[in-house]
Design an enzyme around this catalytic site. Structure first.
Site, PDB file in Angstrom:
ATOM      1  N   SER A   1     -83.758 -33.590  11.833  1.00 52.04           N
ATOM      2  CA  SER A   1     -83.077 -32.653  10.975  1.00 52.04           C
ATOM      3  C   SER A   1     -82.861 -33.094   9.844  1.00 52.04           C
ATOM      4  O   SER A   1     -82.066 -34.789  10.174  1.00 52.04           O
ATOM      5  CB  SER A   1     -81.969 -31.999  12.126  1.00 52.04           C
ATOM      6  OG  SER A   1     -81.128 -31.298  11.307  1.00 52.04           O
TER       7      SER A   1
ATOM      8  N   TYR B   1     -75.595 -32.768  18.067  1.00 53.99           N
ATOM      9  CA  TYR B   1     -76.955 -32.346  17.261  1.00 53.99           C
ATOM     10  C   TYR B   1     -76.926 -33.272  16.324  1.00 53.99           C
ATOM     11  O   TYR B   1     -78.164 -34.084  17.034  1.00 53.99           O
ATOM     12  CB  TYR B   1     -77.158 -30.810  17.267  1.00 53.99           C
ATOM     13  CG  TYR B   1     -78.227 -30.847  16.638  1.00 53.99           C
ATOM     14  CD1 TYR B   1     -79.750 -30.187  16.876  1.00 53.99           C
ATOM     15  CD2 TYR B   1     -78.143 -30.300  15.046  1.00 53.99           C
ATOM     16  CE1 TYR B   1     -80.995 -29.618  16.995  1.00 53.99           C
ATOM     17  CE2 TYR B   1     -79.818 -30.317  14.119  1.00 53.99           C
ATOM     18  CZ  TYR B   1     -81.113 -29.710  15.593  1.00 53.99           C
ATOM     19  OH  TYR B   1     -82.560 -29.702  14.201  1.00 53.99           O
TER      20      TYR B   1
END
Ligand SMILES: NC(=O)c1ccc[n+]([C@@H]2O[C@H](COP(=O)([O-])OP(=O)(O)OC[C@H]3O[C@@H](n4cnc5c(N)ncnc54)[C@H](OP(=O)(O)O)[C@@H]3O)[C@@H](O)[C@H]2O)c1
Length: 249
Positions: free
Chosen positions: A150, A163
Site C-alpha cells: 500500500s 496497517y
C-alpha cells in the site's frame, strides 16, 4: 490435461482471490492462459470465482484457506504444486486494514494485522521459494512474487499505524527477496496503491468518492505487466497514486 509433450502452462497462486484486486488479477492472468490456484476464507464466492475463470484452456482450483495461518498456507502451496507443478507468479494479496489511533489500538488488533499482512506472506514466501526457483530455471522470465502492499507502507497514514507498519514490512520483504533470490531468477514486487475502489476501501468513500479511486483493473494490469518482464528486470516496489495526489518512494 496437458500431454507429456507439452510444457505445463504458466501457473499462479493468488490469495484473497474471491473479490476486489485479487479477483481482478486472477481474471487477467486467466486471460493470459495461466493455470490458477485461487484462495480466500469463504468457500462460496471463491468457488464462484473459480467457476467463472475455468475454461477449456484454463485449469483453476479453489482452495479455501486463512492466509494468516501458516499451516493452512503450507497446505495451500502443497495443493498448488500437486495440481500445477510450477509457480510462475505468487500473488500475496490477502490483507486487512482496520483504522484506529495508536492510543486506542488494542494489541490483539496489531497482532491480527501482523499475522495476515506480514507473517502469513513471510511464511508463504519461505515455503514457496524452492518451487519458485525450480520454475525460474524453466523460463527466461524467471518467477515473480507480487505483493499487494500500500502507499501507506511507504508513507504512514494517520489512524492506520498497524496497517501502515505491516505494509512497510511487506515492502521490505519484497526487497529482501530481490536481494537474496535475484540471481536465481526469482524477484518480488510490492505494489503500493493509494485507495482502490473495492470493499476494503468502502469506509473511505465519504472522503474520497469511489469513482475517484484507483480501479482494481489498473492494479491487475500492472501485475500482469510484471509477469511479462524478463528475469533481468527486478522491480522491488511500485507506487500507484490517484490523480491529484503524488507520492513516490
Ligand atoms: N482497496 C484499497 O484501497 C487498497 C489499497 C492499497 C492496498 N490494498 C491491498 O490490496 C489487497 C486486496 O485488497 P482489496 O481491496 O481487494 O480487498 P477486498 O475487496 O476486501 O478483498 C479481500 C480478499 O481477501 C480475502 N481475505 C480477507 N481476509 C483473508 C484471510 N485472513 N485469509 C485469506 N483471504 C482473506 C477476502 O475473502 P474472504 O473474506 O472470504 O477471506 C477477499 O477475497 C489487500 O492486501 C489490501 O491491503 C488495498
Amino acid at each position: 490435461m496437458t500431454s507429456p509433450a507439452e510444457p505445463a502452462p504458466r501457473a499462479a497462486l493468488i490469495t484473497g482471490a474471491s473479490r476486489g484486486i485479487g479477483l481482478a488479477v486472477a481474471r487477467r492472468l486467466a486471460a493470459e492462459g495461466y493455470a490458477l490456484t485461487l484462495s480466500a476464507r469463504t468457500p462460496e464466492p471463491l468457488e464462484a470465482a473459480a467457476a467463472e475463470l475455468a475454461g477449456p484452456g484454463t485449469r483453476v482450483v479453489a482452495v479455501p484457506a486463512d492466509a494468516a495461518d501458516p499451516d493452512a498456507l503450507a497446505a495451500l502451496l502443497a495443493r498448488h504444486e500437486a495440481e500445477h507443478g510450477r509457480l510462475d507468479a505468487l500473488v500475496l494479496n490477502a490483507g486487512m486494514g482496520f483504522g484506529s489511533p495508536i492510543a486506542e489500538t488494542p494489541l490483539r488488533r496489531v497482532d491480527k494485522h501482523v499475522a495476515l499482512n506480514f507473517r502469513g506472506p513471510f511464511a508463504l514466501v519461505s515455503a514457496a521459494l524452492p518451487l519458485l526457483r525450480r520454475t525460474a530455471a524453466l523460463d527466461a522470465r524467471g518467477a515473480r512474487i507480487i505483493a499487494l502492499a500500500s502507499l501507506a507502507g511507504l508513507m504512514p497514514e494517520p489512524d492506520l499505524a498497524a496497517y501502515s507498519a505491516t505494509k512497510a514490512a511487506l515492502v521490505s520483504l519484497c526487497e529482501s527477496v530481490c536481494l537474496e533470490e535475484g540471481t536465481r531468477g526469482v524477484s518480488a514486487t510490492a505494489i503500493c496503491p493509494g485507495y482502490v475502489d473495492t470493499e476494503l476501501a468502502a469506509w473511505k468513500t465519504d472522503e474520497i468518492p469511489a469513482e475517484e479511486m484507483i480501479r482494481a483493473d489498473d492494479i491487475a494490469e500492472l501485475a500482469v505487466a510484471l509477469t511479462r518482464l524478463s528475469r533481468h528486470a527486478a522491480v522491488p516496489r511500485l507506487a500507484v497514486n490517484r490523480p491529484g495526489s503524488l507520492f513516490q518512494a
